[in-house]
Design a protein around this motif. Structure first.
Motif, PDB file in Angstrom:
ATOM      1  N   TYR A 301      18.126  -5.708  12.083  1.00  0.00           N
ATOM      2  CA  TYR A 301      16.859  -6.134  12.685  1.00  0.00           C
ATOM      3  C   TYR A 301      17.063  -6.805  14.041  1.00  0.00           C
ATOM      4  O   TYR A 301      16.150  -6.785  14.889  1.00  0.00           O
ATOM      5  CB  TYR A 301      16.148  -7.132  11.765  1.00  0.00           C
ATOM      6  N   ALA A 302      18.205  -7.395  14.253  1.00  0.00           N
ATOM      7  CA  ALA A 302      18.397  -8.302  15.390  1.00  0.00           C
ATOM      8  C   ALA A 302      18.223  -7.627  16.741  1.00  0.00           C
ATOM      9  O   ALA A 302      17.822  -8.282  17.715  1.00  0.00           O
ATOM     10  CB  ALA A 302      19.785  -8.943  15.306  1.00  0.00           C
ATOM     11  N   TRP A 303      18.531  -6.337  16.837  1.00  0.00           N
ATOM     12  CA  TRP A 303      18.480  -5.693  18.153  1.00  0.00           C
ATOM     13  C   TRP A 303      17.129  -5.040  18.471  1.00  0.00           C
ATOM     14  O   TRP A 303      16.945  -4.473  19.550  1.00  0.00           O
ATOM     15  CB  TRP A 303      19.607  -4.683  18.307  1.00  0.00           C
ATOM     16  N   ILE A 304      16.176  -5.114  17.553  1.00  0.00           N
ATOM     17  CA  ILE A 304      14.839  -4.599  17.868  1.00  0.00           C
ATOM     18  C   ILE A 304      14.251  -5.421  19.014  1.00  0.00           C
ATOM     19  O   ILE A 304      14.217  -6.649  18.940  1.00  0.00           O
ATOM     20  CB  ILE A 304      13.913  -4.684  16.635  1.00  0.00           C
ATOM     21  N   PRO A 305      13.790  -4.800  20.084  1.00  0.00           N
ATOM     22  CA  PRO A 305      13.236  -5.578  21.203  1.00  0.00           C
ATOM     23  C   PRO A 305      11.888  -6.179  20.844  1.00  0.00           C
ATOM     24  O   PRO A 305      11.201  -5.718  19.930  1.00  0.00           O
ATOM     25  CB  PRO A 305      13.103  -4.531  22.319  1.00  0.00           C
ATOM     26  N   GLU A 306      11.500  -7.213  21.574  1.00  0.00           N
ATOM     27  CA  GLU A 306      10.213  -7.858  21.320  1.00  0.00           C
ATOM     28  C   GLU A 306       9.050  -6.917  21.613  1.00  0.00           C
ATOM     29  O   GLU A 306       8.039  -6.920  20.911  1.00  0.00           O
ATOM     30  CB  GLU A 306      10.084  -9.126  22.162  1.00  0.00           C
ATOM     31  N   THR A 307       9.188  -6.111  22.668  1.00  0.00           N
ATOM     32  CA  THR A 307       8.176  -5.114  23.025  1.00  0.00           C
ATOM     33  C   THR A 307       8.910  -3.867  23.517  1.00  0.00           C
ATOM     34  O   THR A 307      10.129  -3.873  23.683  1.00  0.00           O
ATOM     35  CB  THR A 307       7.238  -5.604  24.144  1.00  0.00           C
ATOM     36  N   GLY A 308       8.150  -2.843  23.793  1.00  0.00           N
ATOM     37  CA  GLY A 308       8.719  -1.634  24.370  1.00  0.00           C
ATOM     38  C   GLY A 308       8.648  -1.612  25.882  1.00  0.00           C
ATOM     39  O   GLY A 308       8.651  -0.527  26.486  1.00  0.00           O
ATOM     40  N   GLU A 309       8.601  -2.759  26.508  1.00  0.00           N
ATOM     41  CA  GLU A 309       8.474  -2.838  27.966  1.00  0.00           C
ATOM     42  C   GLU A 309       9.735  -2.322  28.652  1.00  0.00           C
ATOM     43  O   GLU A 309      10.847  -2.450  28.141  1.00  0.00           O
ATOM     44  CB  GLU A 309       8.198  -4.288  28.384  1.00  0.00           C
ATOM     45  N   LEU A 310       9.522  -1.718  29.810  1.00  0.00           N
ATOM     46  CA  LEU A 310      10.633  -1.348  30.669  1.00  0.00           C
ATOM     47  C   LEU A 310      11.389  -2.595  31.103  1.00  0.00           C
ATOM     48  O   LEU A 310      10.838  -3.701  31.135  1.00  0.00           O
ATOM     49  CB  LEU A 310      10.119  -0.600  31.890  1.00  0.00           C
ATOM     50  N   ARG A 311      12.646  -2.380  31.483  1.00  0.00           N
ATOM     51  CA  ARG A 311      13.485  -3.499  31.897  1.00  0.00           C
ATOM     52  C   ARG A 311      13.978  -3.291  33.328  1.00  0.00           C
ATOM     53  O   ARG A 311      14.062  -2.155  33.807  1.00  0.00           O
ATOM     54  CB  ARG A 311      14.673  -3.613  30.944  1.00  0.00           C
ATOM     55  N   ALA A 312      14.295  -4.373  33.979  1.00  0.00           N
ATOM     56  CA  ALA A 312      14.800  -4.286  35.346  1.00  0.00           C
ATOM     57  C   ALA A 312      16.036  -3.402  35.379  1.00  0.00           C
ATOM     58  O   ALA A 312      16.912  -3.489  34.510  1.00  0.00           O
ATOM     59  CB  ALA A 312      15.125  -5.673  35.875  1.00  0.00           C
ATOM     60  N   ASP A 313      16.076  -2.526  36.354  1.00  0.00           N
ATOM     61  CA  ASP A 313      17.213  -1.634  36.620  1.00  0.00           C
ATOM     62  C   ASP A 313      17.373  -0.526  35.591  1.00  0.00           C
ATOM     63  O   ASP A 313      18.418   0.138  35.541  1.00  0.00           O
ATOM     64  CB  ASP A 313      18.518  -2.432  36.728  1.00  0.00           C
ATOM     65  N   ASP A 314      16.345  -0.275  34.779  1.00  0.00           N
ATOM     66  CA  ASP A 314      16.399   0.866  33.874  1.00  0.00           C
ATOM     67  C   ASP A 314      16.427   2.174  34.652  1.00  0.00           C
ATOM     68  O   ASP A 314      15.703   2.344  35.651  1.00  0.00           O
ATOM     69  CB  ASP A 314      15.172   0.884  32.952  1.00  0.00           C
ATOM     70  N   LYS A 315      17.253   3.095  34.179  1.00  0.00           N
ATOM     71  CA  LYS A 315      17.221   4.484  34.634  1.00  0.00           C
ATOM     72  C   LYS A 315      16.254   5.211  33.707  1.00  0.00           C
ATOM     73  O   LYS A 315      16.502   5.324  32.512  1.00  0.00           O
ATOM     74  CB  LYS A 315      18.613   5.108  34.572  1.00  0.00           C
ATOM     75  N   VAL A 316      15.126   5.698  34.265  1.00  0.00           N
ATOM     76  CA  VAL A 316      13.994   6.156  33.457  1.00  0.00           C
ATOM     77  C   VAL A 316      13.818   7.671  33.582  1.00  0.00           C
ATOM     78  O   VAL A 316      13.930   8.245  34.669  1.00  0.00           O
ATOM     79  CB  VAL A 316      12.699   5.458  33.910  1.00  0.00           C
TER      80      VAL A 316
END
Length: 544
Positions: A301-316
């Motif tokens: 469970y620990a690595w589930i992000p709080e939201t599905g928001e994009l992150r700085a410096d993501d390659k999209v």
């Protein structure tokens, strides 16, 4: 104003059955109800899902809580199950009549409808405008105040000023679903007081799961892998499986309830093949998969992000970026610097070079201003290679969700935004998901707060919703419009003006030929585009 006795309306009468009704009665307004005169309503790909599923759609089923059966019987626009309904959940309109007991709204209010009425529950979803309550693809619609004001006081009719065009306001709803896809909060542990199924291969040490269950006060059921099949028809809020059998995992997925999580504890083992995952339910029912290669269930469970928001410096990568909703996701991605998040790059894909060129005209000036590199890729000739931090899937094809997971790098996120019907499976490399901590999620609908976010971005000049408008029509053009949406031949969103019953489908690119007086009032955009952009003045000319 004089309210007519009958009206023009689009009605869904059964699976894949649409009728244009030129004389649908205008319902009487009860004490707790308002009558909305529809100015405009967008067509959404979700309308096609309702058309194809009809009474099997989770939002077309009966309301089971929030209003009593007696209260629901008082609402003429309540059309659950096999009852004929009117689609359309992206409208703006004007209130022209109110009942004596209405306290929150008044005649003359111009409002935007938030269609997802979360305080009204169906067996698997929420009550929704345009589904089990009639929508806005008609000239007038009755809305009960008890549906649009929750017990907590949240209002699902948002006031809007007279300044923006009806099209610009109507387009807020689809843009809000894009915002919701990134803003929704994820559960990151056992559901408090929920129902937990514990499954373990022989010899597995399950103490870590029992510790979690004790802390969450879970109702625990424990079975062996051989006994899982006997649980068919039951659902659980959490399932923790100590094991690696792909067949068992495929079966366990069908036992996940609404917003449930399947946590796989591999304890050093490797799965023996891909797992069948209901990717439709990832989107509509918010089911999630997580896990750990170690032995502690808490790590899953620990690595589930709080939201599905994009992150700085993501390659999209945005798969299907040149469609109407893809344009919105792409524009949101390149403008995130306004909210303090600047992605590293964006690869926008489609199978049509002309659509990609159209997308580039809209995106490139904004991306250049923001310093975000954008590449346009026809994946028919240039398939993507792996290593993306974030992949958004706009095309409702199960295999593309599985491919997006393969494209995700370690720590990556896969946003299954495209609404694939529940019960639709894909063969997923769940070993990659767990070993590399790839979060796969989907969302449906939006909140009032998401609409408010879009309004803020419009008012701040960050986005212009009308960049996604491709065509307009009246009731007469609806069949051509919905065919265009289903066949993905539209270059953007289509706005219906129910008060123009005889207007056929007119793309903005064809406006100079068909409506030159309207075309003259479109805003000029880049030379590569043959059409202009919708304006208040053009809309006034169209409406006469």
């Amino acid at each position: 104003m004089t309210i007519p006795a009958t009206q023009h309306a689009i009605q869904i009468t059964g699976v894949d059955q649409i009728e244009v009704n030129p004389a649908k009665p205008v319902d009487a307004v009860g004490p707790t109800q308002v009558l909305l005169q529809v100015e405009a309503c967008g067509i959404c790909f979700s309308d096609t899902k309702l058309l194809h599923a009809f009474d099997s759609h989770p939002r077309k089923s009966d309301i089971v809580s929030g209003l009593t059966a007696e209260e629901l019987a008082q609402i003429p626009s309540y059309k659950p199950g096999s009852a004929v309904t009117v689609p359309g959940h992206e409208p703006v309109g004007r209130i022209v009549a109110v009942g004596d007991a209405v306290t929150h709204f008044a005649v003359g209010d111009r409002v935007l409808v938030q269609a997802d009425w979360k305080h009204l529950k169906t067996a698997r979803s929420n009550g929704a405008f345009g589904y089990n309550f009639e929508g806005a693809l008609q000239e007038y619609v009755v809305i009960d105040e008890r549906c649009v004001v929750s017990p907590s006081g949240e209002k699902f009719l948002l006031p809007v000023s007279d300044e923006p065009s009806a099209a610009a306001v109507g387009l807020i709803e689809p843009w809000a679903t894009v915002e919701a896809a990134y803003a929704a909060h994820e559960r990151r542990g056992l559901l408090e007081g929920g129902r937990l199924l514990l499954v373990a291969d022989e010899g597995a040490e399950v103490t870590s799961a029992l510790v979690l269950a004790d802390a969450a006060k879970s109702d625990v059921s424990a079975v062996s892998p051989a006994e899982v099949g006997a649980l068919a028809g039951q659902t659980f809020d959490d399932i923790i499986y100590f094991g690696s059998d792909a067949g068992v995992l495929s079966t366990l997925g069908d036992l996940l309830g609404l917003r449930a999580i399947l946590n796989v504890v591999l304890d050093g083992a490797t799965m023996d093949g891909p797992v069948k995952v209901d990717v439709g339910r990832v989107h509509y029912d918010y089911i999630r998969y997580c896990g750990t290669t170690g032995s502690d269930a808490a790590e899953g469970y620990a690595w589930i992000p709080e939201t599905g928001e994009l992150r700085a410096d993501d390659k999209v990568a945005i798969v299907g970026a040149a469609g109407p909703m893809g344009l919105m996701h792409t524009m949101r991605t390149v403008t995130l610097g306004s909210d303090g998040i600047a992605v590293a790059s964006v690869d926008a894909t489609d199978l049509n070079d002309d659509r990609l060129a159209h997308l580039a005209v809209e995106i490139d000036p904004v991306a250049a201003e923001r310093g975000v590199p954008v590449r346009y890729v026809n994946t028919g000739s240039s398939p993507l290679e792996g290593g993306y931090d974030y992949v958004t899937v706009m095309v409702p094809v199960p295999a593309l969700v599985a491919q997006a997971i393969d494209l995700a790098a370690a720590g990556g996120v896969v946003n299954a935004f495209a609404g694939i019907p529940a019960g639709t499976y894909a063969e997923v490399d769940l070993q990659h998901v767990i070993a590399d901590r790839v979060f796969v999620f989907g969302t449906s609908g939006s909140d009032v707060s998401d609409m408010a976010t879009v309004l803020r971005k419009i008012e701040s000049g960050i986005i212009d919703t009308t960049i996604s408008l491709d065509a307009v029509c009246g009731i007469a053009g609806f069949n051509d419009a919905i065919e265009s949406v289903m066949n993905r031949t539209s270059g953007g969103k289509i706005m219906v003006y129910p008060q123009l019953p005889d207007l056929g489908l007119v793309r903005l690119v064809d406006m100079p030929e068909k409506w030159p007086e309207v075309a003259a009032l479109l805003a000029e955009v880049a030379a590569l585009l043959d059409d202009g952009r919708w304006t208040v003045e053009a809309e006034k000319a169209l409406l006469g």
